[in-house]
Design an enzyme around this catalytic site. Sequence first.
Site, PDB file in Angstrom:
ATOM      1  NE  ARG A   1      -3.846  -2.059   1.826  1.00  0.00           N
ATOM      2  CZ  ARG A   1      -4.729  -2.947   2.772  1.00  0.00           C
ATOM      3  NH1 ARG A   1      -4.379  -2.724   3.842  1.00  0.00           N
ATOM      4  NH2 ARG A   1      -5.542  -3.845   2.345  1.00  0.00           N
TER       5      ARG A   1
ATOM      6  CG  PHE B   1      -4.554  -1.426  -7.767  1.00  0.00           C
ATOM      7  CD1 PHE B   1      -4.012  -0.333  -7.240  1.00  0.00           C
ATOM      8  CD2 PHE B   1      -4.029  -1.952  -9.012  1.00  0.00           C
ATOM      9  CE1 PHE B   1      -3.184   0.461  -7.653  1.00  0.00           C
ATOM     10  CE2 PHE B   1      -3.196  -0.954  -9.737  1.00  0.00           C
ATOM     11  CZ  PHE B   1      -2.899  -0.036  -9.015  1.00  0.00           C
ATOM     12  CD  GLU B   2      -0.617  -3.288  -3.908  1.00  0.00           C
ATOM     13  OE1 GLU B   2      -0.316  -3.046  -2.868  1.00  0.00           O
ATOM     14  OE2 GLU B   2      -0.177  -3.594  -4.845  1.00  0.00           O
ATOM     15  N   GLY B   3      -6.440  -3.016  -1.855  1.00  0.00           N
ATOM     16  CA  GLY B   3      -7.602  -2.452  -0.902  1.00  0.00           C
ATOM     17  C   GLY B   3      -8.161  -1.160  -1.057  1.00  0.00           C
TER      18      GLY B   3
END
Length: 380
Positions: free
Chosen positions: A243, A362-364
């Site tokens: 992140r 993306f990535e949460g």
Amino acid sequence: MPVDRLLPTAEARDLLALTRDVADKVLDPIVDDHERREAYPEGVFATLGEAGLLSLPYAEEWGGGGQPYEVYLQVLEELASRWAAVAVAVSVHGLACHPLMAFGTDQQKEDKLPVMLGGAQIGAYSLSEAQAGSDAAALSCKATATDGGYTVTGSKAWITHGGVADFYNLFARTGEGSKGISCFLVPGGTDGLSFGKPEEKMGLHAIPTTSAHYDNVHVPTEWRIGEEGQGLQIAFSALDAGRLGIAAVAVGIAQAALDDAVKYSQERTAFGKKIIDHQGLGFVLADMAAAVDSARATYLDAARRRDAGLPYSRNASVAKLIATDAAMKVTTDAVQVFGGYGYTRDFRVERYMREAKITQIFEGTNQIQRLVIARSLATR
Ligand SMILES: Cc1cc2nc3c(=O)[nH]c(=O)nc-3n(C[C@H](O)[C@H](O)[C@H](O)COP(=O)(O)OP(=O)(O)OC[C@H]3O[C@@H](n4cnc5c(N)ncnc54)[C@H](O)[C@@H]3O)c2cc1C
């Protein structure tokens, strides 16, 4: 003009200068054409690997660059300011190396890490599935225990560098519930592993994003990273670091949009003066600059906590949220500064706006980042 950075060492200053040079000479001349044609940047990752820019935050003893996260992220930001798709792929490669580095046995590290970090290979991370994105614990791709390993059956989705990467972090179900997921490292050419056609995306056109299909794939036990059932813990640990990479990419995109907008506003005239001299527009640019600076400060704060060995999960979520929302706002404002021209493909700002959008997802997603932050407040 290059960003005026406060870097910790002379080595870090040299590294940033090298990155700018590579970005100027290798990325900048080809980015527009490749993004338009959706063409893979053949040779670019080999060049980045040779320059030592692919595995910077990993220990030198394993073939990494031995750089603190604070420096690695600023390198990533510079790459993203030229070509977000390439910077995302570099960040995902770093993400894919994390599980082995943090959870692998000494034997596994000796066998695989030097090659993975050596600059000639690129990795991918496959956690998401078509029906399990934010809710990763709902994944269903199955690894059934067999003699000497597992048989994997099922599909993964949304893999950055799918079909091109040399190795894949695979998260698959070995039991029930969130403690029934395990992590594996699967080489790209493994029998029974195939990939779907690239998704037709809004941006990041030059790097394919595909599904992967496991048809009774034999995965030896030595390919499992960590204990059986530890997969989700490993996935989330990698994502904390990843992140921060996405936060840095978002700042790079925003910085590029700001730079282009400032340049244009100094050239374009309206009502007899440069548009930057109209206070209404000057204030838009001032807000863009403030957003970029504060987003960078936020990811650097999280990176310095990581470098100091302090907990940084909450800070990584704050950085991802702040930086990617800033990138969306700044790139949208940059299109506004260009007026009608901003809405055409004649200028890069429309691409920056399309690229900024994915960083919020993306990535949460940013809703998930808020969930992480809210939980940390509730348990304080
Ligand atoms: C270009 C691209 C590249 C990608 N690369 C990778 C990769 O390399 N590896 C990988 O594993 N994945 C990758 N992904 C997948 C990505 O991480 C997921 O798309 C993302 O996590 C969201 O999952 P989803 O798409 O299933 O959305 P969903 O989870 O279905 O979410 C839909 C909406 O509901 C919201 N939502 C869901 N749950 C909650 C909640 N509890 N509270 C509030 N809101 C909620 C979300 O924020 C979102 O707005 C990539 C995706 C894209 C588009």
